[in-house]
Write a protein that holds these residues in place. Structure first.
Motif, short mmCIF file in Angstrom:
data_model
loop_
_atom_site.label_atom_id
_atom_site.label_comp_id
_atom_site.label_asym_id
_atom_site.label_seq_id
_atom_site.Cartn_x
_atom_site.Cartn_y
_atom_site.Cartn_z
N PRO A 260 24.70 -15.20 -19.62
CA PRO A 260 23.84 -16.28 -18.64
C PRO A 260 24.01 -16.29 -17.27
O PRO A 260 22.80 -16.49 -16.52
CB PRO A 260 24.51 -17.55 -19.31
N LEU A 261 25.21 -16.04 -16.74
CA LEU A 261 25.18 -15.95 -15.27
C LEU A 261 24.26 -14.56 -14.82
O LEU A 261 23.45 -14.74 -13.73
CB LEU A 261 26.50 -15.68 -14.88
N CYS A 262 24.44 -13.60 -15.50
CA CYS A 262 23.81 -12.34 -15.24
C CYS A 262 22.04 -12.56 -15.34
O CYS A 262 21.34 -12.12 -14.43
CB CYS A 262 23.87 -11.09 -15.78
N SER A 263 21.78 -13.52 -16.38
CA SER A 263 20.44 -13.70 -16.67
C SER A 263 19.99 -14.63 -15.32
O SER A 263 18.65 -14.48 -15.03
CB SER A 263 20.06 -14.56 -17.88
N PHE A 264 20.74 -15.66 -15.01
CA PHE A 264 20.41 -16.54 -13.86
C PHE A 264 20.26 -15.57 -12.59
O PHE A 264 19.14 -15.88 -11.82
CB PHE A 264 21.49 -17.62 -13.57
N ALA A 265 21.05 -14.49 -12.31
CA ALA A 265 20.93 -13.62 -11.15
C ALA A 265 19.65 -12.87 -11.25
O ALA A 265 19.20 -12.71 -10.20
CB ALA A 265 22.09 -12.72 -11.22
N ARG A 266 19.10 -12.44 -12.41
CA ARG A 266 18.01 -11.60 -12.60
C ARG A 266 16.70 -12.56 -12.17
O ARG A 266 16.01 -12.13 -11.43
CB ARG A 266 18.00 -11.09 -13.92
N VAL A 267 16.48 -13.86 -12.56
CA VAL A 267 15.59 -14.70 -12.38
C VAL A 267 15.73 -15.06 -10.81
O VAL A 267 14.56 -15.05 -10.19
CB VAL A 267 15.59 -16.14 -13.11
N THR A 268 16.79 -15.15 -10.22
CA THR A 268 17.02 -15.41 -8.67
C THR A 268 16.49 -14.48 -8.10
O THR A 268 15.88 -14.69 -6.97
CB THR A 268 18.46 -15.65 -8.44
N ARG A 269 16.93 -13.37 -8.50
CA ARG A 269 16.23 -11.99 -7.58
C ARG A 269 14.78 -11.98 -7.43
O ARG A 269 14.07 -11.65 -6.72
CB ARG A 269 16.59 -10.67 -8.30
N GLU A 270 14.07 -12.32 -8.68
CA GLU A 270 12.75 -12.24 -9.00
C GLU A 270 11.97 -13.38 -7.90
O GLU A 270 10.72 -13.47 -7.70
CB GLU A 270 12.36 -12.80 -10.35
N LEU A 271 12.81 -14.70 -7.54
CA LEU A 271 12.33 -15.72 -6.52
C LEU A 271 12.66 -15.40 -5.06
O LEU A 271 13.03 -16.44 -4.68
CB LEU A 271 12.85 -16.93 -7.26
N SER A 272 12.97 -14.10 -4.90
CA SER A 272 13.09 -13.82 -3.48
C SER A 272 12.31 -14.47 -2.39
O SER A 272 12.48 -14.73 -1.38
CB SER A 272 13.58 -12.44 -3.21
N ASP A 273 10.97 -14.64 -2.69
CA ASP A 273 10.03 -15.20 -1.85
C ASP A 273 10.29 -16.89 -1.60
O ASP A 273 10.08 -17.32 -0.70
CB ASP A 273 8.64 -15.21 -2.39
N ILE A 274 11.10 -17.37 -2.36
CA ILE A 274 11.54 -18.90 -2.17
C ILE A 274 12.78 -18.95 -1.25
O ILE A 274 12.78 -19.49 -0.55
CB ILE A 274 11.81 -19.57 -3.68
N HIS A 275 13.82 -18.08 -1.59
CA HIS A 275 14.99 -18.56 -0.94
C HIS A 275 15.38 -17.33 0.07
O HIS A 275 16.15 -17.51 1.18
CB HIS A 275 16.20 -18.60 -2.06
N GLY A 276 14.51 -16.14 0.12
CA GLY A 276 14.65 -15.23 1.19
C GLY A 276 15.95 -14.57 1.26
O GLY A 276 16.49 -14.10 2.39
N SER A 277 16.78 -14.32 0.10
CA SER A 277 18.23 -13.95 0.11
C SER A 277 18.34 -12.53 -0.66
O SER A 277 17.61 -12.33 -1.50
CB SER A 277 19.05 -15.03 -0.38
N GLN A 278 19.29 -11.91 -0.27
CA GLN A 278 20.09 -10.77 -1.05
C GLN A 278 20.97 -11.33 -2.23
O GLN A 278 21.41 -12.47 -2.18
CB GLN A 278 20.49 -9.74 -0.34
#
Length: 893
Positions: A260-278
């Motif tokens: 689940p953490l890795c799944s959360f990380a994958r969606v987070t990466r897809e939302l880089s336009d929101i948070h602007g982070s690596q």
């Protein structure tokens, strides 16, 4: 106890601390301080096995809960010696200078864990390794045997376990202790027979095997580190300004919420336009590391946390997602370099990833975590964990994520399913019996445990299986992925994980015993094609609504926008308004030898949503760990703790506590119940115009399960006249103090409660009825624990109980006589006669009389009592067998 020092404003300094070398020398020379073990186990920065470790334990380590060796438990010694904890003394130093000569008990939690596990065979160990007479086998295994590769039993090979878990070997952990404390929960297996090594009386073979394994582990770790160092340069820029880190367990396995953490990380990466982070994934600070998951495709390379502080030296913003069960480990294993790195980053946020509320750390750990971060949040994957009560308890913003539904499980239609039942590797006391019942009724059904499968292989076998049993949390991957594959899962309903949508499903049982009784018949029932398809369709519909992918992604998006489901600012504003506008309530608790359930009750007080509270606790001379628990607990509200000079009993102990209460209202608190978070608001809203308000209770047993055999006393709402209430309360006590709120001005009028009152709450209620009356609310305010050892349960079974009721009856006549009506006086006389009759002649009452007498005595008249008297006198031939006198009532109207 690991963070007790942070709870106290200033602790009294232990005398020898004025001379640091004296204390350090005492610890260094103690046989209970193992330098090499301490350094290897806790990895304190800049220390080796010979220098500095004793000083570290003296000044820092014990405060973090570190043990000086496996033979001495810091936390257990402090719990057993509350004065040492209160004074802030180093426990090992205290033991060496005073405790040893005073005969204080030497506490070691590891020895007890091994004994309780049942995995150590003393006779086998002594025989196999030819121990000298008088040598304790478990102590030998802890001190020497494990390091020599000795096995604790014929069924558990230390060498084979270490060979299967090289990370355990690299950390220098005792293999059996690791399995007991961690391996079982993580699903690690005791190696099968073919991998076990026979016992070796020779020390050298075990040592050689361990050296080979240690070299292999070191090689693997170095290879992983080299790969991590090459990859990070290729994937990330040193000049990164904003970084989001997902911490995963330092074990190459699917346990600990890794997927689940890795799944959360994958969606987070897809939302880089929101948070602007690596976005990066790293292991929790640890000596162990790995570069890739072997069992599933994480979608990320894995790095080590310490590597981040060396590489990303120019960050402006950092967010770290920490699994709930690793918050304390994260704090303990932070290196000095990582601490300096964190403090240099202007904006740093921590998110506690809450998958299992049972694994959440204590409030103290979270408070300490807040010291390193400018903002702390908690995300919950189960809706019921995103509650105002939890927000209030931990004082953090809460956000609901939901469980992801991103994995596409391969499906097969029911007619292509195989006669295969899968089950999880989790421990369950009923597991073997459940599986045996299925084998007996379904001999053609193949039963297979899920273990050591790559995720893709697991999904393949799941697609072919018809049934699945999830033995752990209920709502977990085994349950949900089975639904999505078209199989039918079985599990038990656990309030901590399920929501109401799953309640009532025929394959979600209320208890494990229900599953044991029904599962074999239910498999037969739903094996019919139509029944199977209908139930499978129903499960898929519930799952698709409860765990929607679009909702999951949107919830993560809102998280990074800062739009939390329950922001802490909202709670702070409400708390400030409540505190300013609402009266002070004193929570009054009496304790006595309550270590078994006390922490659960104290935790429920921390979750109270009413803020303007003081807690007053009186202890009646406890001889167990009650006082140690009280001194160590991180109370959120002002607290006063006092002890009686002697044993006062329940009523006297409550009198002592109530004499110190300052609030406008008092809430009486037992040591073994659990309060609902909104209890005080609920009762306060109802009490207006009355002296006492009583709420509803749910009875629970010693394990916290609903106590179906207990029927809680009903509230007499139908008729609020004081006469009606008083008549009822003469004969029984429908009011329980643990669910009541009382006015302080009324209480101060009737204090002290007479000892002959037996029960403080009964006496309070009787007096309240004759003053401004009592009222009820039908809302549940507490869980009332009923078990064989608590006071209210045992009191009714003590000799002379009816004699005590007689004294209570006389006390009512004496103290409340001028307030009683003629009808109430007559009822008291009838009741006194009843107690006298039952005390003296209970064994002679006809069987048909006794139950009627018990249940209807409040309605008995003098004529009815006379009739019962005649029945008894005829049985005695008209005379009292003890005195020879004619039987007559001692109390008359």
């Amino acid at each position: 106890m690991a963070f007790t020092d942070f709870l106290r404003r200033c602790v009294r300094t232990f005398g020898l601390r004025k001379d640091a070398m004296t204390g350090e020398q005492a610890i260094r020379t103690s046989p209970l301080f193992d330098h090499a073990w301490y350094v290897r186990h806790y990895e304190p920065d800049g220390l080796d096995a010979d220098t500095g470790a004793a000083a570290h334990y003296l000044n820092v380590g014990w405060k973090l809960g570190y043990d000086p060796s496996p033979q001495f438990s810091t936390q257990e010694y402090l719990r057993a010696n509350r004065s040492v904890a209160k004074d802030g003394a180093n426990p090992l130093l205290h033991y060496e200078l005073f405790g040893r000569s005073e005969g204080r008990k030497l506490y070691t939690k590891y020895y007890g864990l091994i004994v309780e596990s049942g995995l150590f065979d003393r006779e086998w160990y002594e025989r196999s390794y030819a121990l000298p007479k008088g040598i304790d086998a478990i102590r030998h295994y802890l001190d020497t045997g494990a390091d020599l590769g000795y096995a604790p039993s014929a069924e558990f090979s230390s060498i084979a376990y270490l060979a299967s878990n090289l990370g355990v070997l690299r950390k220098g952990r005792n293999p059996l202790l690791h399995y007991i404390q961690h391996g079982q929960k993580e699903g690690r297996k005791i190696p099968e027979e073919k991998y076990r090594l026979p016992p070796h009386p020779s020390e050298h073979l075990g040592q050689r095997e361990k050296e080979k394994l240690r070299a292999l582990a070191q090689q693997q770790a170095e290879e992983a580190r080299d790969l991590q160092d090459r990859r990070i340069v290729q994937e990330y820029s040193r000049s990164t300004k904003k970084l989001i880190v997902f911490l995963v367990p330092p074990v190459d396995a699917t346990s600990g919420g890794s997927m689940p953490l890795c799944s959360f990380a994958r969606v987070t990466r897809e939302l880089s336009d929101i948070h602007g982070s690596q976005v990066i994934v790293a292991t929790v600070p640890s000596i162990n590391t790995f570069a890739d998951y072997a069992m599933f495709d994480a979608g990320f390379d894995i790095y080590r946390f310490e590597q981040l502080s060396e590489y990303f030296t120019d960050l402006d913003e950092l967010q770290i997602h920490i699994p709930e069960q690793f918050c304390r480990s994260f704090l303990i294993r932070l290196s000095a370099q990582s601490v300096v790195w964190l403090e240099r980053i202007p904006v740093r946020r921590a998110n506690i990833f809450n998958q299992n509320i049972q694994l959440l750390p204590t409030v103290v750990v979270i408070d300490y975590l807040k010291r390193f971060f400018t903002e702390t949040i908690m995300t919950a994957v189960h809706r019921q964990h995103c509650s105002r009560q939890l927000r209030s308890s931990y004082d953090v913003s809460l956000h609901f994520l939901s469980i992801d539904n991103l994995v596409k499980c391969p499906q097969r239609p029911p007619n292509e399913k195989e006669p295969l039942l899968l089950y999880s590797f989790d421990r369950n006391p009923y597991k073997d019996a459940i599986l045996d019942s299925i084998r007996e009724k379904h001999p053609d059904l193949e039963l297979r445990e899920i273990e050591n499968l790559k995720y893709e292989d697991y999904l393949d076998v799941l697609s072919r299986a018809k049934w699945m049993i999830a033995f752990r949390e209920g709502i977990d991957g085994y349950f949900l992925e089975s639904v999505r594959s078209g199989a039918i899962p079985f599990t038990t309903y656990k309030l901590d994980f399920f929501d109401d949508r799953f309640d009532g499903l025929p394959t979600v049982y209320r208890t494990s015993t229900d599953m044991l009784e029904k599962i074999a018949d239910d498999i037969a029932r739903y094996d019919a094609p139509d029944a199977f398809s209908a139930l499978s369709k129903r499960l898929i519909e519930i799952d698709s609504v409860a765990y929607d992918n679009d909702e999951y992604r949107e919830n993560i998006r809102q998280f990074y926008l800062g739009n939390y489901t329950l922001p802490i600012e909202e709670a702070h504003a409400l708390q400030k308004r409540n505190f300013e506008e609402r009266p002070l309530i004193s929570v009054v608790m009496a304790t006595y030898n309550g270590e078994r359930f006390l922490e659960g009750q104290l935790a429920s007080l921390s979750r109270l949503t009413y803020e303007n509270i003081e807690i007053v606790i009186s202890d009646d001379g406890s001889t167990d760990d009650t006082m140690a628990i009280l001194w160590a607990f991180p109370f959120k509200h002002p607290v006063t703790i006092v002890t009686n000079s002697g044993t006062h009993g329940l009523v006297g102990n409550y009198n002592n506590a109530m004499s110190l209460a300052k609030g406008e209202y008092w809430a009486l608190c037992d040591q073994d119940d659990i309060w609902c978070a909104n209890k005080l608001e609920t009762l306060l809203a109802r009490i207006e115009g009355y002296d006492l308000v009583q709420g509803k209770l749910r009875a629970i047993d010693s394990d916290g399960r609903r106590h179906e055999s207990i029927v809680m006393r009903r509230a007499y709402e139908a008729d609020r006249s004081k006469q009606y209430h008083f008549a009822q309360f003469i004969f029984e006590n429908p009011s329980l103090g643990c669910a009541a709120l009382v006015r302080a001005d009324f209480m101060r009028e009737i204090l002290p409660i007479p000892e002959d009152a037996m029960f403080h709450d009964w006496w309070i209620t009787l007096n309240a009825i004759k003053r401004n009356g009592i009222c009820y609310t039908d809302k549940e305010v507490a869980q009332y624990r009923q078990y064989g050892e608590n006071t209210s349960h045992t009191f009714f079974h003590t000799p002379g109980y009816n004699q005590r009721l007689l004294r209570l009856n006389s006390l009512i006549m004496e103290r409340l006589g001028d307030k009683l009506t003629e009808q109430e006086r007559a009822l008291l006389h009838i009741n006194r006669n009843w107690y006298w009759l039952f005390e003296r002649f209970s064994s002679l009452m006809p069987q048909q009389v006794r139950p009627y007498f018990r249940s209807n005595r409040h309605a008995l008249t003098d004529g009815a009592l006379a009739s019962i008297q005649n029945t008894i006198t005829q049985a005695l031939k008209g005379e009292d067998s003890d005195t020879g006198d004619k039987v007559t009532f001692p109390f008359t109207t």
